[in-house]
Design a protein around this motif. Structure first.
Motif, PDB file in Angstrom:
ATOM      1  N   GLU A  30      72.329  37.174  62.484  1.00  6.82           N
ATOM      2  CA  GLU A  30      71.240  36.818  63.389  1.00  6.82           C
ATOM      3  C   GLU A  30      71.766  36.317  64.735  1.00  6.82           C
ATOM      4  O   GLU A  30      71.166  36.568  65.775  1.00  6.82           O
ATOM      5  N   THR A  31      72.894  35.613  64.726  1.00  3.18           N
ATOM      6  CA  THR A  31      73.465  35.139  65.983  1.00  3.18           C
ATOM      7  C   THR A  31      74.017  36.301  66.796  1.00  3.18           C
ATOM      8  O   THR A  31      73.915  36.307  68.029  1.00  3.18           O
ATOM      9  N   LEU A  32      74.581  37.303  66.141  1.00  2.82           N
ATOM     10  CA  LEU A  32      75.018  38.501  66.873  1.00  2.82           C
ATOM     11  C   LEU A  32      73.832  39.177  67.566  1.00  2.82           C
ATOM     12  O   LEU A  32      73.925  39.573  68.733  1.00  2.82           O
ATOM     13  N   LEU A  33      72.722  39.290  66.855  1.00  2.00           N
ATOM     14  CA  LEU A  33      71.523  39.877  67.457  1.00  2.00           C
ATOM     15  C   LEU A  33      71.007  39.006  68.600  1.00  2.00           C
ATOM     16  O   LEU A  33      70.595  39.522  69.651  1.00  2.00           O
ATOM     17  N   LEU A  34      71.060  37.702  68.406  1.00  2.00           N
ATOM     18  CA  LEU A  34      70.649  36.769  69.458  1.00  2.00           C
ATOM     19  C   LEU A  34      71.516  36.931  70.699  1.00  2.00           C
ATOM     20  O   LEU A  34      71.013  36.979  71.828  1.00  2.00           O
ATOM     21  N   CYS A  35      72.826  37.050  70.495  1.00  2.00           N
ATOM     22  CA  CYS A  35      73.759  37.240  71.619  1.00  2.00           C
ATOM     23  C   CYS A  35      73.426  38.516  72.389  1.00  2.00           C
ATOM     24  O   CYS A  35      73.447  38.522  73.627  1.00  2.00           O
ATOM     25  N   ALA A  36      73.134  39.586  71.662  1.00  2.00           N
ATOM     26  CA  ALA A  36      72.779  40.853  72.323  1.00  2.00           C
ATOM     27  C   ALA A  36      71.514  40.678  73.161  1.00  2.00           C
ATOM     28  O   ALA A  36      71.464  41.119  74.322  1.00  2.00           O
ATOM     29  N   LEU A  37      70.501  40.036  72.605  1.00  2.00           N
ATOM     30  CA  LEU A  37      69.267  39.790  73.339  1.00  2.00           C
ATOM     31  C   LEU A  37      69.535  38.957  74.594  1.00  2.00           C
ATOM     32  O   LEU A  37      69.028  39.267  75.684  1.00  2.00           O
ATOM     33  N   ILE A  38      70.339  37.919  74.445  1.00  2.00           N
ATOM     34  CA  ILE A  38      70.647  37.053  75.590  1.00  2.00           C
ATOM     35  C   ILE A  38      71.424  37.811  76.662  1.00  2.00           C
ATOM     36  O   ILE A  38      71.130  37.687  77.858  1.00  2.00           O
ATOM     37  N   GLU A  39      72.415  38.593  76.252  1.00  2.00           N
ATOM     38  CA  GLU A  39      73.207  39.334  77.232  1.00  2.00           C
ATOM     39  C   GLU A  39      72.362  40.357  77.985  1.00  2.00           C
ATOM     40  O   GLU A  39      72.496  40.512  79.198  1.00  2.00           O
ATOM     41  N   ILE A  40      71.475  41.036  77.283  1.00  2.00           N
ATOM     42  CA  ILE A  40      70.583  41.998  77.945  1.00  2.00           C
ATOM     43  C   ILE A  40      69.655  41.267  78.913  1.00  2.00           C
ATOM     44  O   ILE A  40      69.491  41.681  80.068  1.00  2.00           O
ATOM     45  N   SER A  41      69.064  40.169  78.455  1.00  9.48           N
ATOM     46  CA  SER A  41      68.150  39.395  79.306  1.00  9.48           C
ATOM     47  C   SER A  41      68.856  38.834  80.525  1.00  9.48           C
ATOM     48  O   SER A  41      68.313  38.853  81.634  1.00  9.48           O
ATOM     49  N   THR A  42      70.075  38.342  80.331  1.00  6.47           N
ATOM     50  CA  THR A  42      70.847  37.784  81.439  1.00  6.47           C
ATOM     51  C   THR A  42      71.168  38.866  82.460  1.00  6.47           C
ATOM     52  O   THR A  42      71.084  38.636  83.672  1.00  6.47           O
ATOM     53  N   SER A  43      71.519  40.057  81.984  1.00  9.88           N
ATOM     54  CA  SER A  43      71.844  41.152  82.915  1.00  9.88           C
ATOM     55  C   SER A  43      70.628  41.586  83.723  1.00  9.88           C
ATOM     56  O   SER A  43      70.773  42.137  84.807  1.00  9.88           O
ATOM     57  N   LEU A  44      69.442  41.305  83.192  1.00  4.94           N
ATOM     58  CA  LEU A  44      68.206  41.640  83.915  1.00  4.94           C
ATOM     59  C   LEU A  44      67.757  40.507  84.841  1.00  4.94           C
ATOM     60  O   LEU A  44      66.723  40.620  85.501  1.00  4.94           O
ATOM     61  N   GLY A  45      68.517  39.404  84.855  1.00  4.63           N
ATOM     62  CA  GLY A  45      68.207  38.291  85.743  1.00  4.63           C
ATOM     63  C   GLY A  45      67.145  37.338  85.240  1.00  4.63           C
ATOM     64  O   GLY A  45      66.569  36.579  86.016  1.00  4.63           O
ATOM     65  N   VAL A  46      66.875  37.350  83.944  1.00  6.57           N
ATOM     66  CA  VAL A  46      65.863  36.463  83.369  1.00  6.57           C
ATOM     67  C   VAL A  46      66.403  35.027  83.355  1.00  6.57           C
ATOM     68  O   VAL A  46      67.578  34.797  83.058  1.00  6.57           O
TER      69      VAL A  46
END
Length: 187
Positions: free
Chosen positions: A93-109
């Motif tokens: 679940e933390t790996l999935l969380l990291c992926a979500l965070i990295e994608i969101s961060t790259s979008l400037g959220v």
């Protein structure tokens, strides 16, 4: 504090809570070395409110006569469920969380929206198991996301450890409580 009337802003309870909220916000969003100490702080921030939320939602479910969640019902062995909750789930679940965070961060959220969206998504996914878990999981994943975001600038491994270890400790607390409840029911 801008939204409160001036006379209310000076009440001791309001000023005390405002001070605590600043400390909690700092603990959530700022890296506080060493990592192990920050993990312990975040464990408390994740677990204590989650226990309170869980108690309230379980009380409401009981009053509404909803069937209680059955820990380990997907396996005949509760130890397998405990292992999954403490070791396997936090890792995956933390790996999935990291992926979500990295994608969101790259979008400037913004960080707060990243943490809130992670909380909502994790809560919804956990609600498929039992509705009550929406509330406890949403809060806990908000904290895990904050842990990752706080340590992200240090390194991926430290950020992952911050989120995953808090997650594992939170789940271990819940598993221990469920086992204690089971022991008291059997005696």
């Amino acid at each position: 504090m801008m939204a409160l009337r001036k006379d209310v802003q000076n009440w001791p309870i309001v000023t005390a809570c405002a001070g605590r909220m600043k400390e909690i916000k700092k603990a959530l969003f700022d890296r506080m070395p060493p990592l192990w100490r920050h993990i312990l702080v975040l464990w408390g921030i994740a677990t204590i409110p989650a226990l309170i939320i869980g108690a309230v939602t379980n009380a409401v479910a009981f009053l509404l006569e909803a069937p209680p969640p059955n820990f380990g019902s997907q396996h005949s062995d509760q130890w397998i469920s405990a292992f999954q909750s403490i070791a396997f789930a936090p890792f995956v679940e933390t790996l999935l969380l990291c992926a979500l965070i990295e994608i969101s961060t790259s979008l400037g959220v913004r960080k707060i929206f990243i943490a809130a969206s992670a909380a909502a998504i994790a809560g919804l996914l956990h609600a498929f198991i039992t509705l009550i878990w929406f509330f406890t999981s949403a809060w806990a994943f908000f904290v895990y996301a904050c842990a990752y975001l706080a340590w992200r600038s240090a390194s991926f491994s430290e950020a992952f450890a911050a989120a995953a270890v808090v997650h594992a400790l939170n789940n271990a607390t819940g598993v221990a409580m469920l086992f204690l409840i089971a022991l008291t029911k059997s005696s």
